[in-house]
Scaffold this motif. Structure first.
Motif, PDB file in Angstrom:
ATOM      1  N   THR A 196      47.570  30.871  37.131  1.00 13.42           N
ATOM      2  CA  THR A 196      47.264  29.823  38.099  1.00 13.42           C
ATOM      3  C   THR A 196      48.470  28.901  38.185  1.00 13.42           C
ATOM      4  OG1 THR A 196      44.914  29.905  37.561  1.00 13.42           O
ATOM      5  CG2 THR A 196      45.699  27.945  38.693  1.00 13.42           C
ATOM      6  N   LEU A 197      48.947  28.680  39.411  1.00 15.75           N
ATOM      7  CA  LEU A 197      50.056  27.764  39.645  1.00 15.75           C
ATOM      8  C   LEU A 197      49.644  26.776  40.726  1.00 15.75           C
ATOM      9  CD1 LEU A 197      53.143  30.180  39.884  1.00 15.75           C
ATOM     10  CD2 LEU A 197      52.392  28.859  37.913  1.00 15.75           C
TER      11      LEU A 197
ATOM     12  N   ARG B  11      45.643  31.273  42.430  1.00 15.10           N
ATOM     13  CA  ARG B  11      45.218  31.997  41.234  1.00 15.10           C
ATOM     14  C   ARG B  11      45.395  33.473  41.527  1.00 15.10           C
ATOM     15  NH1 ARG B  11      41.333  35.153  39.919  1.00 15.10           N
ATOM     16  NH2 ARG B  11      40.163  34.707  41.803  1.00 15.10           N
ATOM     17  N   VAL B  12      46.138  34.146  40.680  1.00 12.98           N
ATOM     18  CA  VAL B  12      46.371  35.588  40.839  1.00 12.98           C
ATOM     19  C   VAL B  12      45.867  36.284  39.581  1.00 12.98           C
ATOM     20  CG1 VAL B  12      48.096  37.413  41.100  1.00 12.98           C
ATOM     21  CG2 VAL B  12      48.385  35.238  42.316  1.00 12.98           C
ATOM     22  N   ARG B  13      44.976  37.225  39.784  1.00 16.95           N
ATOM     23  CA  ARG B  13      44.466  38.048  38.683  1.00 16.95           C
ATOM     24  C   ARG B  13      44.924  39.477  38.930  1.00 16.95           C
ATOM     25  NH1 ARG B  13      42.397  38.605  33.885  1.00 16.95           N
ATOM     26  NH2 ARG B  13      41.029  40.363  33.595  1.00 16.95           N
TER      27      ARG B  13
ATOM     28  N   VAL C 151      43.720  37.525  44.706  1.00 14.30           N
ATOM     29  CA  VAL C 151      44.474  36.299  44.977  1.00 14.30           C
ATOM     30  C   VAL C 151      43.516  35.273  45.574  1.00 14.30           C
ATOM     31  CG1 VAL C 151      46.363  35.248  46.293  1.00 14.30           C
ATOM     32  CG2 VAL C 151      46.609  37.577  45.393  1.00 14.30           C
ATOM     33  N   GLU C 152      43.482  34.110  44.974  1.00 19.31           N
ATOM     34  CA  GLU C 152      42.661  33.007  45.478  1.00 19.31           C
ATOM     35  C   GLU C 152      43.579  31.834  45.793  1.00 19.31           C
ATOM     36  OE1 GLU C 152      39.405  30.004  43.592  1.00 19.31           O
ATOM     37  OE2 GLU C 152      39.168  32.135  43.130  1.00 19.31           O
TER      38      GLU C 152
ATOM     39  N   LEU D  95      53.931  36.988  41.996  1.00 16.05           N
ATOM     40  CA  LEU D  95      53.116  36.947  43.205  1.00 16.05           C
ATOM     41  C   LEU D  95      52.600  35.539  43.461  1.00 16.05           C
ATOM     42  CD1 LEU D  95      51.882  38.348  45.601  1.00 16.05           C
ATOM     43  CD2 LEU D  95      50.019  39.144  44.122  1.00 16.05           C
ATOM     44  N   ALA D  96      52.218  34.826  42.413  1.00 23.05           N
ATOM     45  CA  ALA D  96      51.763  33.441  42.571  1.00 23.05           C
ATOM     46  C   ALA D  96      52.886  32.571  43.133  1.00 23.05           C
ATOM     47  CB  ALA D  96      51.269  32.890  41.236  1.00 23.05           C
TER      48      ALA D  96
END
Length: 93
Positions: free
Chosen positions: A89-90, A69-71, A11-12, A55-56
């Motif tokens: 990415t949201l 940004r969630v990967r 998570v960024e 999650l985003a």
């Protein structure tokens, strides 16, 4: 399908406040971990894209988060690969 699979989650966050001087000025990582676990605890999620999007959205619930940004990767999904996954990415519109 039909079995629990390990996920690797990255998570960024981009924060709205550029001047971070105190712990209260940033995001509590424990809330992000709790959201990730909560989504998993709700039951089977068919697609990693769906999990990443949920999650985003949870991360954007914190008003200090401008963009996330969630990967999500499934390391055991494809035997011939290190992993398979998706990135979402949201941002606040």
């Amino acid at each position: 399908r039909g079995r629990a699979q390990p996920l690797v989650i990255d998570v960024e966050l981009e924060l709205t406040q550029a001047d971070v001087r105190h712990l209260r000025d940033t995001v509590d990582y424990d809330h992000i971990v709790a959201a990730a676990r909560g989504i998993a605890a709700e039951g089977h999620v068919e697609l990693v894209e769906t999990y990443a999007a949920r999650l985003a959205e949870a991360c954007l619930g914190d008003p200090k988060v401008r963009c996330v940004r969630v990967r999500v990767e499934k390391p055991d999904a494809v035997p011939e690969a290190a992993g398979a996954g998706a990135e979402v990415t949201l941002d606040r519109a």
